[in-house]
Write a protein that holds these residues in place. Sequence first.
Motif, PDB file in Angstrom:
ATOM      1  N   ALA A  98       0.833  -1.211   0.000  1.00  0.00           N
ATOM      2  CA  ALA A  98       0.000   0.000   0.000  1.00  0.00           C
ATOM      3  C   ALA A  98       0.863   1.255   0.000  1.00  0.00           C
ATOM      4  O   ALA A  98       0.570   2.237  -0.709  1.00  0.00           O
ATOM      5  N   VAL A  99       1.945   1.245   0.793  1.00  0.00           N
ATOM      6  CA  VAL A  99       2.866   2.388   0.815  1.00  0.00           C
ATOM      7  C   VAL A  99       3.519   2.559  -0.554  1.00  0.00           C
ATOM      8  O   VAL A  99       3.590   3.678  -1.093  1.00  0.00           O
ATOM      9  N   TYR A 100       3.977   1.454  -1.135  1.00  0.00           N
ATOM     10  CA  TYR A 100       4.617   1.544  -2.455  1.00  0.00           C
ATOM     11  C   TYR A 100       3.625   2.080  -3.498  1.00  0.00           C
ATOM     12  O   TYR A 100       3.961   2.971  -4.286  1.00  0.00           O
ATOM     13  N   THR A 101       2.410   1.534  -3.509  1.00  0.00           N
ATOM     14  CA  THR A 101       1.425   1.929  -4.523  1.00  0.00           C
ATOM     15  C   THR A 101       1.097   3.410  -4.429  1.00  0.00           C
ATOM     16  O   THR A 101       1.084   4.124  -5.437  1.00  0.00           O
ATOM     17  N   ARG A 102       0.851   3.891  -3.199  1.00  0.00           N
ATOM     18  CA  ARG A 102       0.563   5.318  -3.031  1.00  0.00           C
ATOM     19  C   ARG A 102       1.769   6.162  -3.448  1.00  0.00           C
ATOM     20  O   ARG A 102       1.630   7.166  -4.162  1.00  0.00           O
ATOM     21  N   GLY A 103       2.951   5.780  -2.994  1.00  0.00           N
ATOM     22  CA  GLY A 103       4.150   6.545  -3.331  1.00  0.00           C
ATOM     23  C   GLY A 103       4.424   6.571  -4.818  1.00  0.00           C
ATOM     24  O   GLY A 103       4.776   7.613  -5.386  1.00  0.00           O
ATOM     25  N   ALA A 104       4.265   5.412  -5.472  1.00  0.00           N
ATOM     26  CA  ALA A 104       4.531   5.334  -6.915  1.00  0.00           C
ATOM     27  C   ALA A 104       3.548   6.183  -7.705  1.00  0.00           C
ATOM     28  O   ALA A 104       3.917   6.831  -8.697  1.00  0.00           O
ATOM     29  N   GLU A 105       2.295   6.208  -7.261  1.00  0.00           N
ATOM     30  CA  GLU A 105       1.286   7.023  -7.961  1.00  0.00           C
ATOM     31  C   GLU A 105       1.617   8.508  -7.858  1.00  0.00           C
ATOM     32  O   GLU A 105       1.555   9.247  -8.849  1.00  0.00           O
TER      33      GLU A 105
ATOM     34  N   ARG B  64       4.828   9.347  -9.842  1.00  0.00           N
ATOM     35  CA  ARG B  64       4.642   9.281 -11.292  1.00  0.00           C
ATOM     36  C   ARG B  64       3.999  10.564 -11.813  1.00  0.00           C
ATOM     37  O   ARG B  64       4.315  11.026 -12.914  1.00  0.00           O
ATOM     38  N   GLU B  65       3.106  11.155 -11.021  1.00  0.00           N
ATOM     39  CA  GLU B  65       2.497  12.432 -11.409  1.00  0.00           C
ATOM     40  C   GLU B  65       3.550  13.530 -11.538  1.00  0.00           C
ATOM     41  O   GLU B  65       3.322  14.531 -12.224  1.00  0.00           O
ATOM     42  N   ARG B  66       4.693  13.333 -10.884  1.00  0.00           N
ATOM     43  CA  ARG B  66       5.774  14.315 -10.903  1.00  0.00           C
ATOM     44  C   ARG B  66       6.930  13.883 -11.808  1.00  0.00           C
ATOM     45  O   ARG B  66       8.025  14.420 -11.734  1.00  0.00           O
ATOM     46  N   GLY B  67       6.678  12.871 -12.642  1.00  0.00           N
ATOM     47  CA  GLY B  67       7.672  12.447 -13.632  1.00  0.00           C
ATOM     48  C   GLY B  67       8.745  11.530 -13.103  1.00  0.00           C
ATOM     49  O   GLY B  67       9.797  11.395 -13.726  1.00  0.00           O
ATOM     50  N   ILE B  68       8.494  10.895 -11.958  1.00  0.00           N
ATOM     51  CA  ILE B  68       9.485   9.994 -11.370  1.00  0.00           C
ATOM     52  C   ILE B  68       8.878   8.614 -11.164  1.00  0.00           C
ATOM     53  O   ILE B  68       7.762   8.482 -10.651  1.00  0.00           O
ATOM     54  N   ILE B  69       9.607   7.591 -11.579  1.00  0.00           N
ATOM     55  CA  ILE B  69       9.237   6.202 -11.322  1.00  0.00           C
ATOM     56  C   ILE B  69       9.880   5.767 -10.011  1.00  0.00           C
ATOM     57  O   ILE B  69      11.078   5.960  -9.801  1.00  0.00           O
ATOM     58  N   VAL B  70       9.072   5.190  -9.117  1.00  0.00           N
ATOM     59  CA  VAL B  70       9.628   4.525  -7.936  1.00  0.00           C
ATOM     60  C   VAL B  70       9.764   3.049  -8.299  1.00  0.00           C
ATOM     61  O   VAL B  70       8.777   2.317  -8.365  1.00  0.00           O
ATOM     62  N   ALA B  71      10.988   2.620  -8.560  1.00  0.00           N
ATOM     63  CA  ALA B  71      11.207   1.244  -8.992  1.00  0.00           C
ATOM     64  C   ALA B  71      10.993   0.264  -7.848  1.00  0.00           C
ATOM     65  O   ALA B  71      10.415  -0.815  -8.029  1.00  0.00           O
ATOM     66  N   ASP B  72      11.458   0.629  -6.670  1.00  0.00           N
ATOM     67  CA  ASP B  72      11.274  -0.213  -5.483  1.00  0.00           C
ATOM     68  C   ASP B  72      11.480   0.651  -4.251  1.00  0.00           C
ATOM     69  O   ASP B  72      11.990   1.774  -4.339  1.00  0.00           O
ATOM     70  N   THR B  73      11.076   0.136  -3.113  1.00  0.00           N
ATOM     71  CA  THR B  73      11.272   0.870  -1.868  1.00  0.00           C
ATOM     72  C   THR B  73      11.332  -0.086  -0.695  1.00  0.00           C
ATOM     73  O   THR B  73      10.758  -1.185  -0.741  1.00  0.00           O
ATOM     74  N   LYS B  74      12.012   0.340   0.340  1.00  0.00           N
ATOM     75  CA  LYS B  74      12.120  -0.432   1.584  1.00  0.00           C
ATOM     76  C   LYS B  74      11.548   0.415   2.708  1.00  0.00           C
ATOM     77  O   LYS B  74      11.844   1.611   2.806  1.00  0.00           O
TER      78      LYS B  74
END
Length: 278
Positions: A165-172, A175-185
């Motif tokens: 859930a944290v990854y999904t929210r962060g990635a969304e 992405r709106e700001r032109g950045i891909i979150v490939a992974d997170t810990k």
Amino acid sequence: MKHVHSGKVRDLYETDDGLLLMVASDRVSAFDHVLEPGIPDKGAILTQMSLWWFDQLKDVVPNHIVARGDEPRSVVCRPLTMVQVECVARGYLTGGGLAEYREGGTVSGVRLPEGLQDGSRLPEPIFTPSTKAPMGQHDEPISYGQVVAEVGAETAEELRRITLAVYTRGAEIARERGIIVADTKIELGWDSDGVLTLGDEVLTPDSSRFWPADAWRPGRSQPSFDKQFVRDWLLSPESGWDKASGNPPPRLPDPIVERTRERYLEAYERITGAPFSG
């Protein structure tokens, strides 16, 4: 205040009322080594970015923040009993996950489609936990079944749910700001009421891989806004360092330090939409 713990990046102190003061240093680590010199303003950037993300995620998971500290690099937080599992979510294949996939087609026991490349987007984000190794040792990937054996089925499911859930929210948002979150810990722990709570840092260039969306090309190493730039230099012929030698890494040259700082700053400003003021 009483000094409680020093990690690769952060120092913890206990306050008189039983809270913790967490101070993020400018230290930078790679391949389980703390490097010299530090990256100027890094601690403040990580702290301010984490505070921004904690606010974006407050409806997803509670966090440990009580108040901002007196300095931009510090926060006052509630103590947590930390879960002894590294909670990692991946939406793209790279790094250690790519190496594991190439060996057996799985990442932390999750079977992935054939034919994926460095930087491939996964069909859906996956939970890829690892051990939480002592400082100076390397985290090792573990399966979901091993997490169940470590913490029990109910807690394991919550760890997976919260991490994704944290990854999904962060990635969304990114992405709106032109950045891909490939992974997170992320780091999770139980508060005094037994509630799983988000601690440490979240969605920073130290705990995540950030890629510029307009430059994403599967099949190669991606340009990044995180400390992958430092890792790449250490593994380059220019550094002269052999990772397998057992010797400590060389000192980072000034141009590498400055360019790393620029990447951290750009990640902060692009994601938060605000100029950094240390």
